[in-house]
Write a protein that holds these residues in place. Structure first.
Motif, PDB file in Angstrom:
ATOM      1  N   GLY A   1      64.676   4.372  39.676  1.00  0.00           N
ATOM      2  CA  GLY A   1      65.922   4.246  40.420  1.00  0.00           C
ATOM      3  C   GLY A   1      66.310   2.819  40.779  1.00  0.00           C
ATOM      4  N   ALA A   2      65.495   1.834  40.414  1.00  0.00           N
ATOM      5  CA  ALA A   2      65.863   0.439  40.674  1.00  0.00           C
ATOM      6  C   ALA A   2      67.044   0.074  39.783  1.00  0.00           C
ATOM      7  CB  ALA A   2      64.688  -0.487  40.399  1.00  0.00           C
ATOM      8  N   GLU A   3      68.006  -0.642  40.354  1.00  0.00           N
ATOM      9  CA  GLU A   3      69.205  -1.001  39.607  1.00  0.00           C
ATOM     10  C   GLU A   3      69.260  -2.513  39.400  1.00  0.00           C
ATOM     11  OE1 GLU A   3      73.087   1.100  40.331  1.00  0.00           O
ATOM     12  OE2 GLU A   3      73.605  -0.909  41.041  1.00  0.00           O
ATOM     13  N   TYR A   4      69.441  -2.919  38.156  1.00  0.00           N
ATOM     14  CA  TYR A   4      69.580  -4.325  37.791  1.00  0.00           C
ATOM     15  C   TYR A   4      70.987  -4.520  37.255  1.00  0.00           C
ATOM     16  CZ  TYR A   4      64.479  -4.551  37.937  1.00  0.00           C
ATOM     17  OH  TYR A   4      63.171  -4.509  38.332  1.00  0.00           O
ATOM     18  N   LYS A   5      71.669  -5.564  37.734  1.00  0.00           N
ATOM     19  CA  LYS A   5      73.032  -5.842  37.284  1.00  0.00           C
ATOM     20  C   LYS A   5      73.079  -7.279  36.770  1.00  0.00           C
ATOM     21  CE  LYS A   5      77.793  -5.360  38.847  1.00  0.00           C
ATOM     22  NZ  LYS A   5      78.640  -5.069  40.004  1.00  0.00           N
TER      23      LYS A   5
ATOM     24  N   LYS B   1      74.500  -3.118  33.263  1.00  0.00           N
ATOM     25  CA  LYS B   1      73.719  -2.565  34.362  1.00  0.00           C
ATOM     26  C   LYS B   1      72.626  -1.678  33.795  1.00  0.00           C
ATOM     27  CE  LYS B   1      75.554   0.573  37.173  1.00  0.00           C
ATOM     28  NZ  LYS B   1      76.302   1.225  38.253  1.00  0.00           N
ATOM     29  N   LEU B   2      71.458  -1.790  34.399  1.00  0.00           N
ATOM     30  CA  LEU B   2      70.300  -1.021  33.974  1.00  0.00           C
ATOM     31  C   LEU B   2      69.708  -0.324  35.189  1.00  0.00           C
ATOM     32  CD1 LEU B   2      67.815  -0.371  32.112  1.00  0.00           C
ATOM     33  CD2 LEU B   2      66.930  -2.617  32.734  1.00  0.00           C
ATOM     34  N   THR B   3      69.460   0.968  35.085  1.00  0.00           N
ATOM     35  CA  THR B   3      68.781   1.709  36.142  1.00  0.00           C
ATOM     36  C   THR B   3      67.454   2.182  35.582  1.00  0.00           C
ATOM     37  OG1 THR B   3      70.898   2.444  37.046  1.00  0.00           O
ATOM     38  CG2 THR B   3      68.942   3.647  37.753  1.00  0.00           C
ATOM     39  N   THR B   4      66.356   1.794  36.232  1.00  0.00           N
ATOM     40  CA  THR B   4      65.028   2.160  35.746  1.00  0.00           C
ATOM     41  C   THR B   4      64.707   3.599  36.104  1.00  0.00           C
ATOM     42  OG1 THR B   4      63.848   1.481  37.749  1.00  0.00           O
ATOM     43  CG2 THR B   4      64.239  -0.220  36.066  1.00  0.00           C
ATOM     44  N   TYR B   5      63.622   4.105  35.540  1.00  0.00           N
ATOM     45  CA  TYR B   5      63.215   5.479  35.794  1.00  0.00           C
ATOM     46  C   TYR B   5      62.876   5.709  37.267  1.00  0.00           C
ATOM     47  CZ  TYR B   5      58.350   3.928  35.931  1.00  0.00           C
ATOM     48  OH  TYR B   5      57.172   3.312  36.265  1.00  0.00           O
TER      49      TYR B   5
ATOM     50  N   ASN C   1      66.573   9.068  50.039  1.00  0.00           N
ATOM     51  CA  ASN C   1      67.419   8.110  49.348  1.00  0.00           C
ATOM     52  C   ASN C   1      67.453   6.871  50.233  1.00  0.00           C
ATOM     53  OD1 ASN C   1      69.319   6.657  47.982  1.00  0.00           O
ATOM     54  ND2 ASN C   1      70.961   8.147  48.189  1.00  0.00           N
TER      55      ASN C   1
ATOM     56  N   ASN D   1      68.477   2.655  50.470  1.00  0.00           N
ATOM     57  CA  ASN D   1      69.147   1.484  49.917  1.00  0.00           C
ATOM     58  C   ASN D   1      68.889   0.308  50.836  1.00  0.00           C
ATOM     59  OD1 ASN D   1      70.608   2.722  47.671  1.00  0.00           O
ATOM     60  ND2 ASN D   1      71.719   3.818  49.264  1.00  0.00           N
TER      61      ASN D   1
END
Length: 162
Positions: free
Chosen positions: A137-141, A131-135, A80, A82
């Protein structure tokens, strides 16, 4: 497929061991009770956690590798990671076109808007929130991100995006 997995597992064991050795050699005086002997080859076991925090010029990266299984000398683990970057990044207006790398979906097509994100169109202006989390694991806010798109070009962008 089996040979590739074996290589991945062996590389994982070497990486975990190498990181442990590096940490032991460079930070043994600063240790707060860490037991680096756990990284000995015969002691790697499920539940073993290797944490790493790197800070440089306003950027911070935190990584946590957790051993999930050890079977026949093969190690599997979950990582994991970040990262944050305090620097501002220069963007072109075209970076905010529908289905671009930064937006990832066609905000002009209501059926293409992913779950967790809302798009409110008003003429050529599209306001994006959510908020969108891609397959992967990238997170877009998106926070009141207003994009003016004339059907061919983005002419204005205001709001927050991370």
């Amino acid at each position: 497929m089996g040979a590739k997995l074996l290589v991945v597992f062996l590389v994982a064991a070497v990486v975990v061991g190498g990181v442990g050795y590096y940490l032991y050699q460079n930070y043994q005086e600063e240790s707060t009770g860490s037991d680096y002997s756990l990284l000995d080859e015969d002691k790697i076991a499920p539940g073993l956690i290797c944490k790493s925090v790197t800070e440089l010029d306003g950027d911070k990266s935190t990584s946590k590798a957790t051993v999930t299984s050890v079977i026949g000398g093969n190690v599997t683990y979950m990582v994991n990671q970040n990262s944050t970057d305090d620097d501002y990044e220069y963007k072109e207006l075209s970076d905010f076109a529908p289905s671009s790398f930064d937006i990832t979906f066609d905000y002009t097509d209501p059926s293409a808007v992913p779950s967790g994100v809302s798009v409110t169109p008003s003429g050529n202006t599209y306001t994006i929130n959510g908020k969108l989390t891609t397959y992967m694991g990238a997170e877009y806010k998106y926070e009141s991100l207003k994009i003016v798109y004339d059907g061919a070009n983005v002419t204005s962008v205001n709001g927050k995006y991370s």
